[in-house]
Design an enzyme around this catalytic site. Sequence first.
Site, short mmCIF file in Angstrom:
data_model
loop_
_atom_site.label_atom_id
_atom_site.label_comp_id
_atom_site.label_asym_id
_atom_site.label_seq_id
_atom_site.Cartn_x
_atom_site.Cartn_y
_atom_site.Cartn_z
N MET A 21 0.85 -1.20 0.00
CA MET A 21 0.00 0.00 0.00
C MET A 21 0.88 1.24 0.00
O MET A 21 0.40 2.34 0.32
CB MET A 21 -0.94 0.00 1.20
N LEU A 75 6.75 3.07 1.47
CA LEU A 75 7.60 1.90 1.65
C LEU A 75 8.73 2.16 2.64
O LEU A 75 9.27 3.26 2.73
CB LEU A 75 8.19 1.48 0.29
N HIS A 114 9.33 -3.45 3.55
CA HIS A 114 8.94 -3.71 2.16
C HIS A 114 10.17 -4.01 1.30
O HIS A 114 10.14 -4.91 0.46
CB HIS A 114 8.23 -2.48 1.55
N GLY A 135 5.19 -9.77 4.56
CA GLY A 135 5.92 -9.67 5.82
C GLY A 135 5.19 -10.44 6.92
O GLY A 135 3.96 -10.39 7.01
N LYS A 190 5.24 -9.68 9.93
CA LYS A 190 4.69 -8.78 10.96
C LYS A 190 3.16 -8.87 10.93
O LYS A 190 2.51 -8.88 11.96
CB LYS A 190 5.12 -7.33 10.73
N GLN A 229 -2.54 -11.85 8.45
CA GLN A 229 -2.72 -11.62 7.01
C GLN A 229 -2.03 -12.71 6.20
O GLN A 229 -2.56 -13.24 5.22
CB GLN A 229 -2.18 -10.24 6.64
N SER A 269 4.39 1.43 8.38
CA SER A 269 4.06 2.75 7.82
C SER A 269 3.37 3.60 8.87
O SER A 269 3.41 4.82 8.84
CB SER A 269 3.14 2.59 6.61
O1 PAF Z 1 0.00 -5.61 3.78
C1 PAF Z 1 -0.45 -4.72 3.03
O2 PAF Z 1 0.19 -3.70 2.75
C2 PAF Z 1 -1.84 -4.88 2.42
O3 PAF Z 1 -2.71 -5.49 3.32
C3 PAF Z 1 -1.83 -5.65 1.07
C4 PAF Z 1 -1.35 -7.07 1.24
C5 PAF Z 1 -0.94 -4.91 0.08
C6 PAF Z 1 -3.24 -5.69 0.50
O4 PAF Z 1 -3.75 -4.42 0.27
#
Ligand code: PAF
Length: 281
Positions: free
Chosen positions: A30, A33, A37, A147, A149, A153, A186
Amino acid sequence: MKTVSRIDLLRKSIGQARSAGKSIGFVPTMGFLHDGHYSLIDRARRDNGLVVVSIFVNPMQFGPSEDLAAYPRNLPGDSSGCMKHGTDLLFLPQEDAVYPKGFSTSVEVSGISETLCGKSRPGHFRGVATVVLKLFNLVQPDRAYFGLKDFQQFLVISRMVRDLDLNLEVIGCPTVREPDGLARSSRNVYLTPEQRRESCRISKALFQARDDVKKGEAQAINIKAMIEKHITLIPDSRIDYISICDADSLEELEKIDRRAVVLVACHVGKARLIDNILLNP
Ligand code: PAF
């Protein structure tokens, strides 16, 4: 590095790389960075012939009271960082390309999406899974990098890929930390200097949890109490959850008798911070 916004141009570049026999590594982001990232991009660079990075602040994963409009952005900095780290293709889709008028499909990974962050942020993982599936469909990567972290997810996306037989490997990469241990995020920019200084108590508590478990502590309740004590010392902090779970299923554990993960989410001032660490009894 080539930058594209249009889906047809993305597909054309990826098609050319495929025809040239290149494997495709993908890092969805998103933006705004940081070194976390860049560690994903570096890994993708080592593993693949073509590295694709996307930047898209996905409205579908933000709740109505969350920080979508205020989410930090820095496209010029991100673009030069991507270039430095060997990105071949930077994909910057417009919102109406990702969600055309009338978009009405969503992906629900039930169970593991519903606990922890899923409980505090209803609909969040539906938004994540939907956009990630869409991006996978556009980029058709061989490998995608996330990641650890964002541990939940990572599990949600891994489960989606397994359940839907998507033909790619999901690779989880270690959390990158500041010198004092705070996980790179971020959202750390929202912290005041004092909150920033004190926020390293989160990772310190997690490291201590790992050490305590190594030394034989097996009661989740004791580890959680220790972590809570550390975090409440951070000014303007409010704990969302401290949880000790099976590292594959996210089932909550009372006894740490298998590969487990301790996960923390807390608000510090305007920031919502998450972190975790694996526990091997
Ligand atoms: O981890 C992130 O930055 C977001 O959740 C992702 C995986 C890019 C989906 O929008």
